[in-house]
Structure formats: C-alpha cells, structure tokens
Motif scaffolding. Sequence first.
Motif, short mmCIF file in Angstrom:
data_model
loop_
_atom_site.label_atom_id
_atom_site.label_comp_id
_atom_site.label_asym_id
_atom_site.label_seq_id
_atom_site.Cartn_x
_atom_site.Cartn_y
_atom_site.Cartn_z
N GLY A 108 -1.24 15.41 22.38
CA GLY A 108 0.06 15.87 22.86
C GLY A 108 0.78 14.81 23.67
O GLY A 108 2.00 14.64 23.55
N ILE A 109 0.05 14.09 24.52
CA ILE A 109 0.65 13.02 25.32
C ILE A 109 1.27 11.97 24.41
O ILE A 109 2.40 11.50 24.64
N ALA A 129 -4.82 17.16 29.88
CA ALA A 129 -5.78 16.09 29.58
C ALA A 129 -6.57 15.72 30.82
O ALA A 129 -7.79 15.47 30.75
N PHE A 140 1.01 18.13 29.06
CA PHE A 140 -0.14 17.57 28.35
C PHE A 140 -0.92 16.59 29.22
O PHE A 140 -2.16 16.48 29.10
N ALA A 165 -5.16 17.63 23.99
CA ALA A 165 -4.21 17.30 25.05
C ALA A 165 -3.75 15.84 24.97
O ALA A 165 -2.56 15.54 25.15
N THR A 167 -9.68 18.31 25.46
CA THR A 167 -9.03 17.08 25.88
C THR A 167 -8.48 16.30 24.69
O THR A 167 -7.42 15.66 24.79
#
Length: 390
Positions: free
Chosen positions: A281-282, A297, A293, A278, A275
Amino acid sequence: MPATRSITLLSAGHACVDVYQGAVAALVPFFIAERAYTYAAASGLVLAASLLSSVAQPLFGTLTDRRALPWLLPASTIVSGLGIAMSGVTGSYALTLVVVALSGIGIAAYHPESARAARVASHGSHTAMGWFSLGGNVGFAVAPLVVAAVIATGGLRLSPLLMVPALAGSALCLPAMRALGRPVRQPRSTGRARADDTGSFIKLSLAVACRSVAFIGLSTFIAVYAQQRASGGPIAGMAALCVLYLGGAVGTVLGGRLARRWDRVQIVRRAYLATTVAVAGIVTVPGPALYLFVALASVGLYIPFSLQVTLAQDYLPSRVGTASGITLGLAVSVGGLLAPVIGRVADATSLQLALSPLIVMPALSWLLFRTLPEPAVLLARGGRDHKSNP
C-alpha cells in the motif's frame, strides 16, 4: 518493586540511545537540502551507521556472555550521542561518515548489555522485555521531533545540541545499575535448561534481517517519499517518519499483550503477512492514504520485535548476550547495508520503483517463520506470560 523500577529505568535509557538510531534517518532530508547530497550519498550515512554496528554488536554480545560490563551502558550512551552531535558540523562528507559510524559503535555496545540486564531484571518475561523494547521505539519516534526542533530552527550547525538525550540516558543508567546490583549476571540454570537450537536461531536471524531491510528502507526514505506522494513539504515528510516510529511503539506493546494469549511464533507469522500488504500500500497508494499504510506497516513490523528477542534468547539459552546482540544488532542493522542500493536505484529511476522490492521482505520473513517452533520454557519464569506451543 525493584524489578519494575529497573525495567522502567532501562526502558528510559533505551529510549535515549535509540534517539540516535532514529536521528540518522531524520537527518537525511536536511543533508539533502543543506548539502545537496544525492539519494545514494545520503543513504551512505545510514550505511555508515549500520556497517560497524552490524559487525560490532555480535562481538559485544559474545563479550558480555563472558563477563559483566555494566560500565558499557553509560559509556556507550555517550558515544552514541557524540557521533550524531558532531555530524552536522563536520567539514567533509568523509568525516561525517566517520562520526556517524562512531555513533553506530556506541549503539552496538549498548544493546547486548542492556538486553541482558532487562532479561535478568524481568526473570525472562517477554512482556517485560516488550516494555524494555518500547523504550527504544519511543526513542525512534521522538527522534524526528528532536531533530526537527533543533535542525529546522538553525540548520545542521546546531547539531551539537543533539547531545542532550545522551547525557540524560547516561545519567539514567546509574540508578538502573544500582537497582539491579549485578544486572548482567546470568542466573544459574535450575536444571530445566534445554540445549541451544542453533538451526532455529539462524532461521530467526534471517527473518529479522529481512524485516530490517524493509524497516530501514522505509525509515531512510519515507520522509522524502511522503513529500512526493502526499504533495507536501518537509513537515509532511517528518509526519510520515513520526507515524512510522510511533506505530512501532504501538506494535511493540500489542505484541507483548498478544503473546500472553497465543504463542509468539504464530503471532509473528500473522504480523509479517499483514505487513506485506501494508508495504504494498505504501508503494502503490498516493495521497493522504499513504499515512494509513505507513502506520499499518509500522505496527506489523514491530509486533514481532520484542518477541523475536525473547525467541532468540530461548533458542540460545546458554548465550543470551550473543542472541541479543545478533537479533538487536546484526540482523536489525543489516538493512542499512542495502540502503545505498535503494538510493542508487532511486537516483537512476524513481524512489517509488526503488522501494518496490521492500514488499517482498516481510513475505520472506513470514516464510521463514512457517518453519520455526515455539520453544518450550527454558528457565523458571517470574510470571505466567510465556506460553509453549500446544
């Protein structure tokens, strides 16, 4: 089977209640657009829903440890819906905060009692608890769709129509209570019970609180953030919120299935580590890839969800209501307390910069879980889905 029917009814009722947890975040873009709320003001609504819920939910948990309160299930469902239904027709910001807080109290009253009922019906099975938790994820997931269907067509003045899920949920509670008989009575120990592990429970609660900061921060602002980063309109924002919530449903089911093969603590550790990547990435990746992403997440944040509830109940076997109240309530909703801070930073700088600290939250949860043991079996289980640490 009666147990299966009870879990199904409780899961459906859970979905109806958690529509109102998801509805707060789903309403944020509409409050910003229609009432010209700032990020800080809009996130204050999330705070209002979280603050009293954070305080009240452990209290309700302690209360249900002492006596059965089955009437709380339908009553709290109605209160949850009433607050959100009134939020769009209030005449002032202060009154909007009050009715949203009322919804938070209803949600706080519902979860400890329903979690205890689910544990009794499932004989402590974390797989069955996963299905119960899935109901809440489904409620979260459909909340943006329900809000968009009602509010996007006629504005905030149509918010009283959002009372419909609460009416359905309260009706579902009645056959669930009859099927269980006395659903919230904790079964007597057969002599295999172990003493409470308070230290591990505290570490678990801190890890869940860090998860809450990441999830509430994302759910509060992801709709607005997606419009900026994916260059889309309100539909793009609602799509991102739906992906966030639907990924939670996938993660909950996946977590229960994985826990049938490996111990829960190990699964949760790995989920939080993934997570962290992720969420990064967001925050950093623009364009349509944002949705990928968000999905990753969401799955990573929800794989631990039901497993953490059963871990908490196993760490505190003599206080199941308290354990449920804290892990489903205080430690989960505490993220809403920091939502206004994120909003203020976003108003002063940018939303991307304000969301950047969320990357650290699942990493902290991972660190805390590195010190947690997998509990031994505390009570006789109805199935072979609880695995001890080798």
